[in-house]
Design an enzyme around this catalytic site. Sequence first.
Site, PDB file in Angstrom:
ATOM      1  N   THR A  92      -4.076  26.168  -0.010  1.00 49.96           N
ATOM      2  CA  THR A  92      -3.508  26.816   1.173  1.00 49.96           C
ATOM      3  C   THR A  92      -3.293  28.289   0.860  1.00 49.96           C
ATOM      4  O   THR A  92      -2.562  28.628  -0.067  1.00 49.96           O
ATOM      5  CB  THR A  92      -2.163  26.157   1.526  1.00 49.96           C
ATOM      6  OG1 THR A  92      -2.415  24.776   1.712  1.00 49.96           O
ATOM      7  CG2 THR A  92      -1.570  26.754   2.783  1.00 49.96           C
ATOM      8  N   PHE A 146      -5.800  18.847   4.536  1.00 50.29           N
ATOM      9  CA  PHE A 146      -4.619  18.403   5.289  1.00 50.29           C
ATOM     10  C   PHE A 146      -4.027  17.127   4.706  1.00 50.29           C
ATOM     11  O   PHE A 146      -3.301  16.408   5.379  1.00 50.29           O
ATOM     12  CB  PHE A 146      -4.980  18.185   6.760  1.00 50.29           C
ATOM     13  CG  PHE A 146      -5.495  19.431   7.428  1.00 50.29           C
ATOM     14  CD1 PHE A 146      -4.617  20.440   7.787  1.00 50.29           C
ATOM     15  CD2 PHE A 146      -6.846  19.612   7.652  1.00 50.29           C
ATOM     16  CE1 PHE A 146      -5.083  21.611   8.382  1.00 50.29           C
ATOM     17  CE2 PHE A 146      -7.328  20.772   8.242  1.00 50.29           C
ATOM     18  CZ  PHE A 146      -6.446  21.776   8.613  1.00 50.29           C
ATOM     19  N   GLU A 184       0.692  13.828   0.333  1.00 48.24           N
ATOM     20  CA  GLU A 184       0.888  13.115  -0.923  1.00 48.24           C
ATOM     21  C   GLU A 184       1.229  11.664  -0.608  1.00 48.24           C
ATOM     22  O   GLU A 184       1.960  11.378   0.341  1.00 48.24           O
ATOM     23  CB  GLU A 184       2.022  13.760  -1.718  1.00 48.24           C
ATOM     24  CG  GLU A 184       1.633  15.105  -2.241  1.00 48.24           C
ATOM     25  CD  GLU A 184       2.689  15.710  -3.148  1.00 48.24           C
ATOM     26  OE1 GLU A 184       3.544  14.971  -3.661  1.00 48.24           O
ATOM     27  OE2 GLU A 184       2.642  16.933  -3.322  1.00 48.24           O
ATOM     28  N   PHE A 240       6.365  12.532  12.893  1.00 48.97           N
ATOM     29  CA  PHE A 240       7.120  13.682  12.381  1.00 48.97           C
ATOM     30  C   PHE A 240       8.348  13.997  13.223  1.00 48.97           C
ATOM     31  O   PHE A 240       8.749  15.136  13.390  1.00 48.97           O
ATOM     32  CB  PHE A 240       6.210  14.906  12.191  1.00 48.97           C
ATOM     33  CG  PHE A 240       5.498  14.809  10.876  1.00 48.97           C
ATOM     34  CD1 PHE A 240       4.508  13.863  10.687  1.00 48.97           C
ATOM     35  CD2 PHE A 240       5.876  15.590   9.793  1.00 48.97           C
ATOM     36  CE1 PHE A 240       3.895  13.706   9.459  1.00 48.97           C
ATOM     37  CE2 PHE A 240       5.265  15.444   8.561  1.00 48.97           C
ATOM     38  CZ  PHE A 240       4.271  14.489   8.396  1.00 48.97           C
ATOM     39  N   LEU A 241       8.920  12.931  13.766  1.00 53.20           N
ATOM     40  CA  LEU A 241      10.185  13.079  14.486  1.00 53.20           C
ATOM     41  C   LEU A 241      11.246  12.190  13.853  1.00 53.20           C
ATOM     42  O   LEU A 241      12.169  11.769  14.531  1.00 53.20           O
ATOM     43  CB  LEU A 241      10.001  12.706  15.961  1.00 53.20           C
ATOM     44  CG  LEU A 241       9.397  13.758  16.900  1.00 53.20           C
ATOM     45  CD1 LEU A 241       9.348  13.244  18.326  1.00 53.20           C
ATOM     46  CD2 LEU A 241      10.170  15.071  16.851  1.00 53.20           C
ATOM     47  N   CYS A 275       4.745  21.789  -0.149  1.00 49.63           N
ATOM     48  CA  CYS A 275       3.964  22.451   0.900  1.00 49.63           C
ATOM     49  C   CYS A 275       4.796  23.078   2.013  1.00 49.63           C
ATOM     50  O   CYS A 275       4.757  24.284   2.212  1.00 49.63           O
ATOM     51  CB  CYS A 275       2.965  21.464   1.479  1.00 49.63           C
ATOM     52  SG  CYS A 275       1.888  20.795   0.215  1.00 49.63           S
ATOM     53  N   LYS A 330       7.192  26.070   1.110  1.00 53.74           N
ATOM     54  CA  LYS A 330       6.400  27.210   0.607  1.00 53.74           C
ATOM     55  C   LYS A 330       5.514  27.801   1.724  1.00 53.74           C
ATOM     56  O   LYS A 330       5.468  29.010   1.911  1.00 53.74           O
ATOM     57  CB  LYS A 330       5.534  26.689  -0.550  1.00 53.74           C
ATOM     58  CG  LYS A 330       4.368  27.560  -0.934  1.00 53.74           C
ATOM     59  CD  LYS A 330       3.628  26.980  -2.124  1.00 53.74           C
ATOM     60  CE  LYS A 330       2.552  25.992  -1.748  1.00 53.74           C
ATOM     61  NZ  LYS A 330       1.240  26.503  -1.458  1.00 53.74           N
ATOM     62  N   ARG A 384       9.206  18.069  -6.319  1.00 55.52           N
ATOM     63  CA  ARG A 384       9.263  19.481  -5.968  1.00 55.52           C
ATOM     64  C   ARG A 384       9.960  19.671  -4.617  1.00 55.52           C
ATOM     65  O   ARG A 384       9.630  19.013  -3.645  1.00 55.52           O
ATOM     66  CB  ARG A 384       7.850  20.079  -5.939  1.00 55.52           C
ATOM     67  CG  ARG A 384       7.306  20.265  -7.347  1.00 55.52           C
ATOM     68  CD  ARG A 384       5.892  20.751  -7.333  1.00 55.52           C
ATOM     69  NE  ARG A 384       4.983  19.714  -6.861  1.00 55.52           N
ATOM     70  CZ  ARG A 384       3.688  19.912  -6.654  1.00 55.52           C
ATOM     71  NH1 ARG A 384       3.158  21.103  -6.838  1.00 55.52           N
ATOM     72  NH2 ARG A 384       2.914  18.916  -6.253  1.00 55.52           N
TER      73      ARG A 384
END
Length: 482
Positions: free
Chosen positions: A120, A151, A154, A268-269, A279, A282, A346
């Site tokens: 990225t 895309f 992990e 993602f809600l 990711c 950052k 991380r």
Amino acid sequence: MRIAVVGSGYVGLVAGACFAELGHDVLLVDNDEHKLAALKLGECPIHEKFLPELLERHRGKRLDFTGDLADAVRHSQLIFIAVGTPPKDDGDADLSYVESVAQGIAGAIDDYKVVVEKSTVPVYTNSWVRKIMLLNGAPAELFDVASNPEFLREGTAVADFLYPDRIVVGADTDRCAQLLAQAYGPLTDGSYYKNPDAIPGPVTGPFQAHLIRTSAKSAELIKHASNAFLAMKISFINAVASVCEAVGADVEQVREGIGTDSRIGRRFLSPGVGYGGSCFPKDLLAFRSVARENGCHFGLLDETARVNEEQRNRFIRKVRKALWTLKGKKLAVLGLAFKNGTDDLRESPAVGIIKSLLKEGCAITAYDPAAMGRAAEEFGPNSAVRFAHGPYEALQGADACLVLTEWEDFAALDLARIKQLLRYPIVVDGRNLFKPAAMEEAGLHYYSIGRPDVVGAHSATVTSALKEAASKNEAISRNEAA
Ligand code: UGA
């Protein structure tokens, strides 16, 4: 095709193994001798579903490992750069690894090559890599630089690569676009999925991956904008969860109500302790820097990061509320990884929360199904964090249980046993893993995100026991101080 992938971190290792799976000859390049030796011996350095199988399947056949970048460049038609782009103090991406790889590639070019950014990177990196290569003697007609952002998530990286929502090819010449399209051919023509040994994915039946051709700059922006949008979705639902708590609504019901709007979507809600990982935090900062440098004010990115930070503080306040005081409390922490399915710590919210609780004088016993080894390194041998061998061992005698990673294993724990092992029947769930009604039935006091607290019938008894223990602690501290 002959492909080199430079950098054998998450992205490089998965991309290299998957390109070999698609039938290409792949050389994975890394300058870490220990890593190369381990990979050659058949070790898999990361916890990633299907990756050990792919490495086993192709190692020594279509997949090889080398420290010699120049040799790999000469051998390959496509060279993917997948080295780290860590954040600098000001949030900008540190592109020094990309630069040194570009220099190395430039010196070895002997025939037409496509250099592909897979890491990225901020917009303009493409033109910058091209400039570096020209300055280092690469003949202009012998290479193109393209952007092909990755895309993968992990934990599901292999399936994400092989069954992508889309493949973005940012290429400013047709010649390099065609070579990149050829590399993904088995996915876009659907032939890979007909193979009986194909890695199973989220789709059944015929499938063809969708390839989007864009300019190199647009592809670079697509990656940053995608991650920023997903992070924003998470911060949005976390902010909604706070409002739910304030007015006594249930965020899970609200999520169902808004997520079923096909324009919004359910994914993602999930509210929680905030996003982490290598990711989103950052990339959000890097995207903000890019926008700023180009004169664009993008306050939404600041707010997304602020809500995320605040979510951890809110969780600590919740623990304090549940336990009356924090000093001297013994807490069982379930989950250390930044999300389930990985051993990656991380930017894990769990790590930040544990460090804050330690500062408040809590003693922590933690357990994670995958991240124990990395956690021992993270906290060091002298830390006050103890590590348990299983969830029930962590709970034994603790004043409360905190859930910090959404591992499915935790959702299946025996609630009666949890209650029996804990000193006080208190669970503070940062991932909404449990159903409040089941917790209530099990006699547990349950605090979660954006849902009404479950405080059992014996709440007054528990609170007075907590107050009593807190004043004993205070007395001990006063004596020690005296
Ligand atoms: C993310 C993106 O999802 C990938 O598409 C992208 O390729 C990758 O970053 C990258 O840039 O390399 P990843 O960091 O593996 O992937 O993790 P996610 O699954 O996106 O989760 C990120 C964080 O958000 C985790 O801490 C997770 O627990 C949290 N999350 C996720 C929530 O709090 N709520 C949700 O609803 C979803």
